[in-house]
Scaffold this motif. Sequence first.
Motif, PDB file in Angstrom:
ATOM      1  N   SER A 264       5.198   3.806  -3.901  1.00  0.00           N
ATOM      2  CA  SER A 264       4.871   4.838  -4.887  1.00  0.00           C
ATOM      3  C   SER A 264       6.156   5.415  -5.426  1.00  0.00           C
ATOM      4  CB  SER A 264       4.011   5.930  -4.262  1.00  0.00           C
ATOM      5  OG  SER A 264       4.765   6.620  -3.296  1.00  0.00           O
ATOM      6  N   SER A 265       6.048   6.073  -6.578  1.00  0.00           N
ATOM      7  CA  SER A 265       7.218   6.736  -7.134  1.00  0.00           C
ATOM      8  C   SER A 265       6.784   8.066  -7.719  1.00  0.00           C
ATOM      9  CB  SER A 265       7.861   5.867  -8.216  1.00  0.00           C
ATOM     10  OG  SER A 265       7.020   5.794  -9.331  1.00  0.00           O
TER      11      SER A 265
ATOM     12  N   ASN B 191       3.451   9.241  -9.991  1.00  0.00           N
ATOM     13  CA  ASN B 191       2.571  10.325  -9.560  1.00  0.00           C
ATOM     14  C   ASN B 191       2.427  11.386 -10.635  1.00  0.00           C
ATOM     15  OD1 ASN B 191       2.039   9.179  -7.092  1.00  0.00           O
ATOM     16  ND2 ASN B 191       3.634  10.304  -6.023  1.00  0.00           N
TER      17      ASN B 191
ATOM     18  N   ASN C 202       0.814  -1.211   0.000  1.00  0.00           N
ATOM     19  CA  ASN C 202       0.000   0.000   0.000  1.00  0.00           C
ATOM     20  C   ASN C 202       0.846   1.259   0.000  1.00  0.00           C
ATOM     21  OD1 ASN C 202      -2.560  -0.958  -0.211  1.00  0.00           O
ATOM     22  ND2 ASN C 202      -2.957  -0.993   1.973  1.00  0.00           N
ATOM     23  N   SER C 203       2.072   1.180   0.506  1.00  0.00           N
ATOM     24  CA  SER C 203       2.894   2.382   0.625  1.00  0.00           C
ATOM     25  C   SER C 203       3.833   2.608  -0.557  1.00  0.00           C
ATOM     26  CB  SER C 203       3.704   2.328   1.922  1.00  0.00           C
ATOM     27  OG  SER C 203       4.636   1.282   1.854  1.00  0.00           O
TER      28      SER C 203
ATOM     29  N   LEU D 113      -5.600   6.953  -7.410  1.00  0.00           N
ATOM     30  CA  LEU D 113      -4.266   6.386  -7.170  1.00  0.00           C
ATOM     31  C   LEU D 113      -3.272   7.469  -6.771  1.00  0.00           C
ATOM     32  CD1 LEU D 113      -4.040   3.837 -10.109  1.00  0.00           C
ATOM     33  CD2 LEU D 113      -4.228   3.309  -7.672  1.00  0.00           C
TER      34      LEU D 113
ATOM     35  N   HIS E  24      -3.817   8.420  -3.131  1.00  0.00           N
ATOM     36  CA  HIS E  24      -3.270   7.426  -2.201  1.00  0.00           C
ATOM     37  C   HIS E  24      -1.748   7.542  -2.101  1.00  0.00           C
ATOM     38  CE1 HIS E  24      -6.900   5.356  -1.122  1.00  0.00           C
ATOM     39  NE2 HIS E  24      -7.216   5.177  -2.388  1.00  0.00           N
ATOM     40  N   ASN E  25      -1.109   7.838  -3.214  1.00  0.00           N
ATOM     41  CA  ASN E  25       0.351   7.926  -3.231  1.00  0.00           C
ATOM     42  C   ASN E  25       0.894   9.146  -2.489  1.00  0.00           C
ATOM     43  OD1 ASN E  25       0.511   5.567  -4.702  1.00  0.00           O
ATOM     44  ND2 ASN E  25       0.871   6.583  -6.645  1.00  0.00           N
TER      45      ASN E  25
END
Length: 160
Positions: free
Chosen positions: A17-18, A22, A14-15, A45, A48-49
Amino acid sequence: MRLFITITVFLFFNSLSSQSANDSLWRIWNDKSVNDSIRLKAVVLFSHNIAYKYPDSCLSISSQILSRYEKTLFVELDVLHIRGKALYFKGEFLKSLSEFNKGLDLSIENKLINSQANFYANIGNIKQEIGDYNSAIDNFLKANKLIENNSGLFKKNSSV
């Protein structure tokens, strides 16, 4: 131990991201030529990121989502999750808990197992933060039970 591993893996994924992802998601959101459902998924999305770093922006985006899109069950669940997550990162645990509880109620009412597990886990995180450890464990166990009892469903629909 199995519960700990399940929760750790769940939180890890869930954590992830890049920044480039984004940026791409934000470009899709702003591109009026892209289908609305794709734009909506991109902004969800994106939210959330960035929730951990820009929670106020996520709250603003969630309001924009509600004003731009028909309030379907899935839009409402996405918004509740975004708002709950943003409020959590702002340290507003009771408000966050309220958003996650609303999402859980909708998920239970509509028999959405993935959403139920997600909301239970998030409620468990908040309960842990506020020191209600027994309730945190109960919520983590409920999430874990849903995952174990529906493992085929989670593999098939892991991106939901």
